[in-house]
Design a protein around this motif. Structure first.
Motif, PDB file in Angstrom:
ATOM      1  N   THR A  36       0.872  -1.175   0.000  1.00  0.00           N
ATOM      2  CA  THR A  36       0.000   0.000   0.000  1.00  0.00           C
ATOM      3  C   THR A  36       0.910   1.227   0.000  1.00  0.00           C
ATOM      4  N   THR A  37       0.305   2.394  -0.248  1.00  0.00           N
ATOM      5  CA  THR A  37       1.139   3.600  -0.292  1.00  0.00           C
ATOM      6  C   THR A  37       1.289   4.228   1.097  1.00  0.00           C
ATOM      7  N   GLU A  38       0.626   3.633   2.092  1.00  0.00           N
ATOM      8  CA  GLU A  38       0.700   4.216   3.434  1.00  0.00           C
ATOM      9  C   GLU A  38       2.111   4.131   4.006  1.00  0.00           C
ATOM     10  N   GLY A  39       2.456   5.158   4.757  1.00  0.00           N
ATOM     11  CA  GLY A  39       3.743   5.137   5.444  1.00  0.00           C
ATOM     12  C   GLY A  39       4.935   5.251   4.524  1.00  0.00           C
ATOM     13  N   HIS A  67      -3.654   2.200  -6.513  1.00  0.00           N
ATOM     14  CA  HIS A  67      -4.829   2.937  -6.053  1.00  0.00           C
ATOM     15  C   HIS A  67      -5.246   3.839  -7.193  1.00  0.00           C
ATOM     16  N   GLU A  80      -1.830   5.716  -7.993  1.00  0.00           N
ATOM     17  CA  GLU A  80      -0.698   5.721  -7.071  1.00  0.00           C
ATOM     18  C   GLU A  80      -0.329   4.290  -6.755  1.00  0.00           C
ATOM     19  N   LYS A  89      10.440   2.901   1.540  1.00  0.00           N
ATOM     20  CA  LYS A  89       9.205   2.764   0.771  1.00  0.00           C
ATOM     21  C   LYS A  89       8.968   4.027  -0.060  1.00  0.00           C
ATOM     22  N   LYS A  91       6.422   6.059  -2.622  1.00  0.00           N
ATOM     23  CA  LYS A  91       5.086   6.200  -3.209  1.00  0.00           C
ATOM     24  C   LYS A  91       5.264   6.807  -4.593  1.00  0.00           C
ATOM     25  N   SER A 273      -2.246  14.016   2.441  1.00  0.00           N
ATOM     26  CA  SER A 273      -2.121  12.586   2.677  1.00  0.00           C
ATOM     27  C   SER A 273      -0.672  12.221   2.967  1.00  0.00           C
ATOM     28  N   GLU A 276      -0.185  13.155   6.528  1.00  0.00           N
ATOM     29  CA  GLU A 276      -0.903  12.239   7.415  1.00  0.00           C
ATOM     30  C   GLU A 276      -0.110  10.966   7.711  1.00  0.00           C
ATOM     31  N   VAL A 277       0.640  10.497   6.714  1.00  0.00           N
ATOM     32  CA  VAL A 277       1.386   9.261   6.957  1.00  0.00           C
ATOM     33  C   VAL A 277       2.726   9.546   7.638  1.00  0.00           C
ATOM     34  N   LYS A 279       5.341  11.609   6.943  1.00  0.00           N
ATOM     35  CA  LYS A 279       6.592  11.684   6.195  1.00  0.00           C
ATOM     36  C   LYS A 279       7.570  12.625   6.902  1.00  0.00           C
TER      37      LYS A 279
END
Ligand SMILES: Nc1nc2c(ncn2[C@@H]2O[C@H](COP(=O)(O)OP(=O)(O)OP(=O)(O)O)[C@@H](O)[C@H]2O)c(=O)[nH]1
Ligand SMILES: [Mg+2]
Length: 280
Positions: A36-39, A67, A80, A89, A91, A273, A276-277, A279
């Motif tokens: 996933t693209t989170e974090g 996504h 994404e 990681k 994105k 976003s 939010e993760v 960065k």
């Protein structure tokens, strides 16, 4: 026009010795499926003229888990994905094709806003090796606003077929940024692109792109005055100098957006976003 390679290193990875027929063979540093693209540690923008293979590069890097949706407030598709390289990681944001940062169709505005205001850590400009002159227009504009850019010289197989030879080393020297020759549809050059992007994002690879330089003193003073005013009116607005130049040129779209306070709005949710993760 200086390209400083602080350290040239390409770690050996057992995946290298894997399935030689896979298009990703040799892409040792990439682990892509199911992410996933989170974090994400870093954000990478894929820009370029229409039809240069951006989505092909995107698919090669991100694999199955993507996504897909629309950009906020627009009917422009947004994709994404993520990949891992060098223990980090990334994105990856696949942007709509655009010929220029000065363009103004809905698609092109999305790409422009993200490149200018979305604060990508690295911008990859995917260029068509068979139509380099046209493609370098956007590349040179991107190099005016960021040190962290890579030229992915795609469709090298097509260029070869048409008898077009491109001296990618000379091009890298002249542009002052890395140039990665690719035939993305066959997976060629994907590993090199990942290596360069990872080293650029982590700061291991630093570049000094070719720039126009400063203007006549009178114009330079005007640009700085407008840019300072913009920074005051819009704290945190990236690339105020670019916006100042457009305002002085009388670009009607930028003037309209600056007056409405909507400059860079397309990139806004993206920025959120990313924040939010967490960065760094
Ligand atoms: N021969 C060859 N074809 C390629 C290569 N990379 C992409 N293509 C083809 O070029 C066409 C366009 O590729 P896309 O990846 O959709 O290009 P894009 O830049 O995302 O296009 P837009 O999003 O419409 O701007 C497709 O038919 C691809 O299969 C390559 O390295 N060599
Ligand atoms: Mg595409």
């Amino acid at each position: 026009m200086l390209l400083t390679l602080r350290r040239a290193r390409r770690p050996e990875n057992p995946v290298d010795r894997g399935c030689a027929t896979c298009p990703m063979a040799g892409s040792a540093a990439v682990h892509r499926h199911g992410l996933t693209t989170e974090g994400a540690d870093y954000v990478v923008a894929l820009a370029g003229n229409p039809n240069t293979g951006k989505s092909t590069v995107f698919n090669a890097l991100t694999g199955l888990r993507q996504h897909v949706g629309n950009w906020p407030g627009k009917t422009v598709a947004r994709a994404e994905g993520a990949f891992l390289a060098a223990g980090k990681k990334f994105k990856l944001v696949d942007l709509p094709g655009t010929y220029s940062l000065l363009s103004n169709s809905a698609d092109e505005e999305v790409a422009r806003d993200f490149i200018l205001f979305g604060r990508p850590d690295v911008t990859v400009v995917v260029a068509d090796a068979t139509a380099l002159e046209r493609n370098l227009n956007l590349a040179l504009q991107v190099l005016e606003i960021t040190d962290r850019a890579v030229l992915a010289l795609n469709l090298m197989d097509e260029a070869e077929r048409k008898g077009i030879a491109v001296d990618h080393r000379a091009l890298a020297r002249d542009l002052g940024v890395p140039v990665v020759p690719m035939a993305a549809r066959r997976g060629q050059g994907v590993r090199d692109l990942v290596d360069v992007v990872a080293r650029m994002a982590t700061g291991e690879l630093a570049c000094r792109p070719h720039r126009v330089g400063s203007f006549e003193p009178e114009l330079e003073a005007a640009v700085q005055r407008v840019a300072d005013a913009l920074r005051q009116a819009h704290p945190g607005l990236p690339n105020a100098r670019w916006v100042a130049l457009r305002l002085l040129e009388g670009d009607p779209n930028v003037i309209r957006e600056a007056l409405a306070g909507t400059l860079g709005e397309g990139a806004h949710s993206q920025i959120l976003s990313i924040e939010e993760v967490g960065k760094s």
